[in-house]
Design a protein around this motif. Structure first.
Motif, short mmCIF file in Angstrom:
data_model
loop_
_atom_site.label_atom_id
_atom_site.label_comp_id
_atom_site.label_asym_id
_atom_site.label_seq_id
_atom_site.Cartn_x
_atom_site.Cartn_y
_atom_site.Cartn_z
N THR A 192 -13.42 1.36 -0.86
CA THR A 192 -12.34 1.22 0.11
C THR A 192 -11.63 2.57 0.22
O THR A 192 -11.87 3.48 -0.58
CB THR A 192 -11.36 0.11 -0.27
N CYS A 193 -10.77 2.70 1.21
CA CYS A 193 -10.03 3.95 1.40
C CYS A 193 -8.54 3.70 1.20
O CYS A 193 -8.11 2.57 0.99
CB CYS A 193 -10.30 4.53 2.80
N ASN A 194 -7.76 4.75 1.28
CA ASN A 194 -6.32 4.63 1.00
C ASN A 194 -5.61 3.73 2.01
O ASN A 194 -4.61 3.09 1.69
CB ASN A 194 -5.68 6.02 1.01
N LYS A 195 -6.13 3.63 3.23
CA LYS A 195 -5.42 2.85 4.25
C LYS A 195 -5.47 1.36 3.92
O LYS A 195 -4.48 0.64 4.14
CB LYS A 195 -6.03 3.14 5.62
N ALA A 196 -6.60 0.89 3.41
CA ALA A 196 -6.71 -0.53 3.08
C ALA A 196 -5.71 -0.93 2.01
O ALA A 196 -5.24 -2.08 1.98
CB ALA A 196 -8.12 -0.85 2.62
N LEU A 197 -5.37 -0.01 1.14
CA LEU A 197 -4.45 -0.32 0.05
C LEU A 197 -3.02 -0.50 0.53
O LEU A 197 -2.14 -0.90 -0.24
CB LEU A 197 -4.51 0.79 -1.00
N ARG A 198 -2.77 -0.24 1.82
CA ARG A 198 -1.43 -0.37 2.39
C ARG A 198 -1.28 -1.64 3.25
O ARG A 198 -0.35 -1.77 4.03
CB ARG A 198 -1.10 0.85 3.26
N ASN B 194 -15.84 -1.26 9.65
CA ASN B 194 -16.59 -1.51 8.42
C ASN B 194 -16.10 -2.73 7.66
O ASN B 194 -16.87 -3.35 6.92
CB ASN B 194 -16.55 -0.28 7.51
N ASN B 195 -14.82 -3.08 7.81
CA ASN B 195 -14.29 -4.30 7.19
C ASN B 195 -14.70 -4.43 5.73
O ASN B 195 -15.31 -5.41 5.31
CB ASN B 195 -14.74 -5.52 7.98
N CYS B 196 -14.38 -3.41 4.95
CA CYS B 196 -14.75 -3.38 3.53
C CYS B 196 -14.14 -4.55 2.77
O CYS B 196 -12.99 -4.95 3.01
CB CYS B 196 -14.27 -2.07 2.91
N GLY B 197 -14.90 -5.09 1.83
CA GLY B 197 -14.42 -6.20 1.03
C GLY B 197 -13.28 -5.80 0.12
O GLY B 197 -13.29 -4.73 -0.49
N LEU B 198 -12.28 -6.69 0.01
CA LEU B 198 -11.10 -6.42 -0.80
C LEU B 198 -10.81 -7.58 -1.74
O LEU B 198 -11.20 -8.72 -1.49
CB LEU B 198 -9.86 -6.21 0.08
N LEU B 199 -10.09 -7.26 -2.81
CA LEU B 199 -9.47 -8.25 -3.68
C LEU B 199 -7.96 -8.05 -3.58
O LEU B 199 -7.47 -6.93 -3.67
CB LEU B 199 -9.92 -8.06 -5.12
N ILE B 200 -7.24 -9.15 -3.38
CA ILE B 200 -5.78 -9.08 -3.24
C ILE B 200 -5.14 -10.01 -4.25
O ILE B 200 -5.53 -11.18 -4.39
CB ILE B 200 -5.34 -9.47 -1.82
N GLN B 201 -4.17 -9.47 -4.97
CA GLN B 201 -3.37 -10.26 -5.90
C GLN B 201 -1.98 -10.43 -5.29
O GLN B 201 -1.37 -9.46 -4.82
CB GLN B 201 -3.29 -9.56 -7.25
N LYS C 16 -1.18 -6.31 -5.42
CA LYS C 16 -2.24 -5.36 -5.77
C LYS C 16 -3.40 -5.54 -4.80
O LYS C 16 -3.72 -6.67 -4.40
CB LYS C 16 -2.72 -5.58 -7.21
N ILE C 17 -4.05 -4.44 -4.45
CA ILE C 17 -5.22 -4.46 -3.58
C ILE C 17 -6.26 -3.52 -4.18
O ILE C 17 -5.93 -2.39 -4.57
CB ILE C 17 -4.87 -4.01 -2.15
N ARG C 18 -7.49 -3.97 -4.22
CA ARG C 18 -8.57 -3.09 -4.67
C ARG C 18 -9.87 -3.53 -4.00
O ARG C 18 -9.96 -4.59 -3.40
CB ARG C 18 -8.71 -3.13 -6.19
N GLY C 19 -10.89 -2.70 -4.10
CA GLY C 19 -12.17 -3.01 -3.50
C GLY C 19 -12.88 -4.13 -4.24
O GLY C 19 -12.74 -4.28 -5.45
N ASP C 20 -13.66 -4.91 -3.49
CA ASP C 20 -14.43 -6.02 -4.05
C ASP C 20 -15.83 -5.51 -4.39
O ASP C 20 -16.65 -5.28 -3.50
CB ASP C 20 -14.50 -7.15 -3.02
N LYS C 21 -16.12 -5.37 -5.67
CA LYS C 21 -17.41 -4.85 -6.11
C LYS C 21 -18.56 -5.80 -5.78
O LYS C 21 -19.72 -5.38 -5.73
CB LYS C 21 -17.38 -4.55 -7.60
#
Length: 762
Positions: free
Chosen positions: A67-73, A38-45, A53-58
């Motif tokens: 996004t799910c918990n795995k992407a945050l790692r 699925n390659n969900c969009g992310l924002l990375i600081q 920091k990692i979060r989903g890209d709205k």
């Protein structure tokens, strides 16, 4: 590895530029997850080189912030493992020495040329070419393979999807996707989207289905998964008997006349040949074989047969088990016989930015063992057999890119021996993997967040999307993106003359239109360089692209393809022509929608006027089910072991750092309470798992979600880390390359006969 090589690897793990100023640290970088299709969009600081920091890209065109918990790692991928930062060469004593890039490219090119000259380029086998998120390198690898005359290849897709692709080629002509956001009935076969996703915004969609009383979720799985918890109907089949379960459901549809006759009359051929086989099935007997109450089978079939729309998803749970190609066929008959195609909530074909496989009805054969080649990919279970032989046509060399087959393919011991039997092994990867340890040369790649990158898992309908990801970080010194590695090898091989490159470079400076005309003219004059087109684009168009996006040059050609194959859908997505689409891709940090269809447009993707339902080989297999063994265990190996279960804290093995796992860090062996009692085991106690191919020890987790006689180990563990440790079980030390699908050759990773015993000191 030599001391110098070890030191180089340690530097790759720890070297980080100094911290940025405060403003830079507050910047959010748009990218995407690389852990599933699925390659969900992310924002990375960032904080230096760390993902602070990692979060989903709205704003992302597909995932919209999900996004799910795995992407945050993902910092554990980028900074947790030990990176390679210099090319390595194996010496005669088995140690590795660091060498510079010029030496590595020169020596690798010379040795590949020697293999080609001595044995033929077709003896150079290619494996990999991108994981879940790094496909651009694979796009350029084709040019190197063409230059070498390398004909045979494989990827991880040949461990799971080739049988389904072969069925698709017969029926709808290509891949189909389910419209789960709108489906009245959703069916998941051997699939747990709560953990393995595959469905865009999977957990949100699953919860929406579960909360809607007008919608129904049906799950076929021997395990009571998180998805099964949400299901209205869970058909908890005996492991390996999904074919009987699906055949019985299809028999109910036929025998209770729940077919969509109007759809079949208008859109399908060879219907009666299929119905005749299903009409004779003994439903009660098949229900007994698969261990599901006949009332539950009938209930599920009636819900499917009376719904306004049905979408299905099959995955590794059935695609890496017995009868997998037959199961794919039966799955597709579920929605074809009930008319669930080309309408909202049903199944659809779709556009492609670049097809991931060649959807063909033909089954080609390998040169030594005659193993199946489907979708252009050799069965993975056959690769070692094609090497470990005295046959004159055996493979002599392998190029392995962004893949770890010594860990991921069945019977790792045999595959490692096959690697050692080759004249040359070249590995391109970010880390010193289990496969790299058997290489003659290891070429260090930039990570997926240090280069321009993309995935070709563009599988949606009616809106299909593509995301070119800009680098978040500069590459670690000493590493290169895969396209640059291939370009350097091709330069060394001298496969394209200076005149062609000079003409194209000049045209590129004049603009895209002159460039396109000159490129087409060159191809017309010299068709042999057509296979080298990605390299030509990289060398000539690539340097003109903004922000160093040289690796994106191949996307210009793919945009031309979209404009040619899907012109109306492309324009509906807002792109006037191929160049407009290419510019949108280059600029779209949150991805772009590259085609827009309406549901009737689905028929434009079907290559034949009517869908031919009968596939003779699979109708024969269906007729033979009463005489087909449904059990593969024995008194010596009484358990069915599923190797590679997806869990909350497991992911693919690009995570070479176990510290991200907050639960089940060692990857427990899950057993039912009945089996644990019979074996005298308690949770946390250690047990030995033994199969025909190997033995391993794991901690036990007693889990009432498992059927008696069924055990599971998670995916993503058992890696040999640089400090000498191995956490969890390397499951493919236990799997057997001999257990494979009769048609596609796909492995039985999820169905391994095993023995389990307490591990106690005497």
């Amino acid at each position: 590895m030599s001391t110098a090589a070890q030191q180089g690897s340690r530097v790759g793990n720890s070297a980080r530029p100094g911290r940025n100023d405060a403003a830079a640290q507050q910047e959010w970088h748009k990218t995407a997850c690389i852990l599933c299709e699925n390659n969900c969009g992310l924002l990375i600081q960032l904080d230096g080189r760390s993902f602070a920091k990692i979060r989903g890209d709205k704003d992302h065109v597909a995932s919209a912030g999900y996004t799910c918990n795995k992407a945050l790692r993902l910092d554990h991928y980028q900074n947790g493992g030990t990176r390679l930062t210099t090319p390595l060469r194996r010496e005669a004593d088995g140690s590795f020495t660091e060498i510079d890039w010029d030496t590595a490219i020169s020596e690798v090119a010379a040795r590949l040329t020697a293999v080609k000259s001595t044995y033929g380029g077709d003896k150079i086998f290619f494996y990999g070419g991108g994981g879940q998120g790094n496909h651009l390198g694979g796009a350029y690898s084709g040019a190197l393979r063409r230059a070498l005359g390398s004909r045979y290849r494989s990827t991880a897709l040949a461990q799971e999807k080739t049988g389904e692709g072969w069925v698709d080629a017969h029926l709808t002509g290509g891949h189909t996707t389910g419209d789960f956001e709108r489906a009245e009935v959703s069916v998941f076969l051997g699939k747990n989207p709560w953990q393995s996703h595959g469905v865009p915004r999977a957990r949100t969609v699953l919860q929406q289905i579960a909360k809607d009383p007008a919608r129904t979720m049906i799950v076929l799985d021997p395990v009571r998964t998180e998805t099964a918890d949400l299901a209205d109907i869970h058909l908890q089949v005996r492991p390996g008997t999904d074919a009987w379960c699906l055949a019985a459901m299809l028999a109910v549809l036929v025998q209770d006349d729940l077919l969509d006759h109007a759809f079949l009359t208008e859109h399908a051929d060879q219907v009666e040949a299929v119905i005749a086989v299903l009409r004779d099935i003994d439903i009660a007997s098949y229900a007994e074989t698969c261990g599901v109450p006949v009332e539950s089978l009938r209930s599920a079939a009636h819900r499917i047969g009376t719904a306004s729309s049905v979408a299905t998803y099959e995955d590794l749970g059935v695609q890496q088990s017995p009868n997998s190609t037959l199961i794919s066929y039966l799955n597709k008959l579920l929605w074809l016989l009930t008319g669930n195609f080309a309408k909202p909530g049903a199944m659809q074909p779709h556009s492609w930015m670049a097809p991931l496989a060649n959807y063909s009805r033909d089954i080609k054969r390998s040169p030594v063992t005659g193993a199946p080649i489907l979708g252009g990919m050799l069965s993975c279970n056959s690769i070692a057999e094609e090497i470990r032989t005295d046959h004159p046509d055996r493979f002599r060399a392998m190029i392995i890119e962004s893949a770890n087959p010594a860990h991921s393919l069945a019977d790792s011991t045999a595959f490692r021996a096959a690697l050692d039997a080759l004249d040359l092994v070249v590995v391109i990867d970010v880390a010193f993997t289990e496969t790299a340890r058997h290489a003659d040369y290891v070429l260090p790649a930039a990570s997926q967040f240090e280069k321009w990158e993309a995935t070709f898992f563009n599988l949606e309908f009616p809106h299909n999307t593509f995301h070119l990801r800009a680098p978040v970080l500069e590459p670690l010194p000493g590493t290169l993106p895969e396209p640059e590695i291939y370009a350097r090898l091709l330069r060394e091989l001298g496969v394209v003359g200076r005149a062609e490159l000079t003409v194209l470079r000049t045209a590129a400076k004049l603009g895209r239109r002159p460039y396109a005309l000159v490129f087409a003219a060159l191809l017309a004059m010299n068709k042999k360089i057509g296979g080298l087109a990605p390299y030509l684009l990289y060398e000539t168009l690539g340097p003109t692209l903004p922000d160093g996006a040289r690796s994106a040059a191949v996307l210009w050609a793919l945009a031309q393809r979209v404009a040619k194959v899907h012109p109306a859908a492309m324009r509906r997505a807002g792109h006037l022509d191929a160049d407009a689409l290419f510019d949108a891709i280059l600029a779209g940090r949150s991805g772009v929608t590259f085609t827009v269809d309406d549901y009737p447009d689905a028929w434009d993707y079907v290559p034949h006027p009517r869908i031919p339902l009968a596939i003779p080989e699979l109708l024969h297999a269906l007729r033979q089910l009463p005489a087909t063994p449904a059990t593969h265990t024995s008194p010596e190996f009484p358990f069915v072991l599923s190797a590679g279960e997806r869990r909350s804290f497991t992911a693919n093995t690009i995570f070479r750092d176990n510290s991200w796992r907050r639960r089940d860090p060692e990857g427990a062996l899950r057993l039912s309470p009945d089996d644990a009692t019979a074996l005298g085991l308690t949770s946390g106690e250690r047990a030995r798992i033994t199969t025909r191919r190997g033995s391993a020890v794991a901690a036990v987790e007693i889990n009432d979600r498992m059927r008696p006689g069924h055990a599971s180990l998670p995916n993503g563990l058992g890696l040999d880390l640089p400090d000498g440790t191995r956490t969890g079980v390397a499951a493919n030390e236990l799997t057997d390359a001999g257990w494979r699908d009769a048609i596609a050759g796909t492995p039985w990773h999820k169905h391994v006969p095993a023995r389990i015993e307490p591990l106690r000191e005497v």
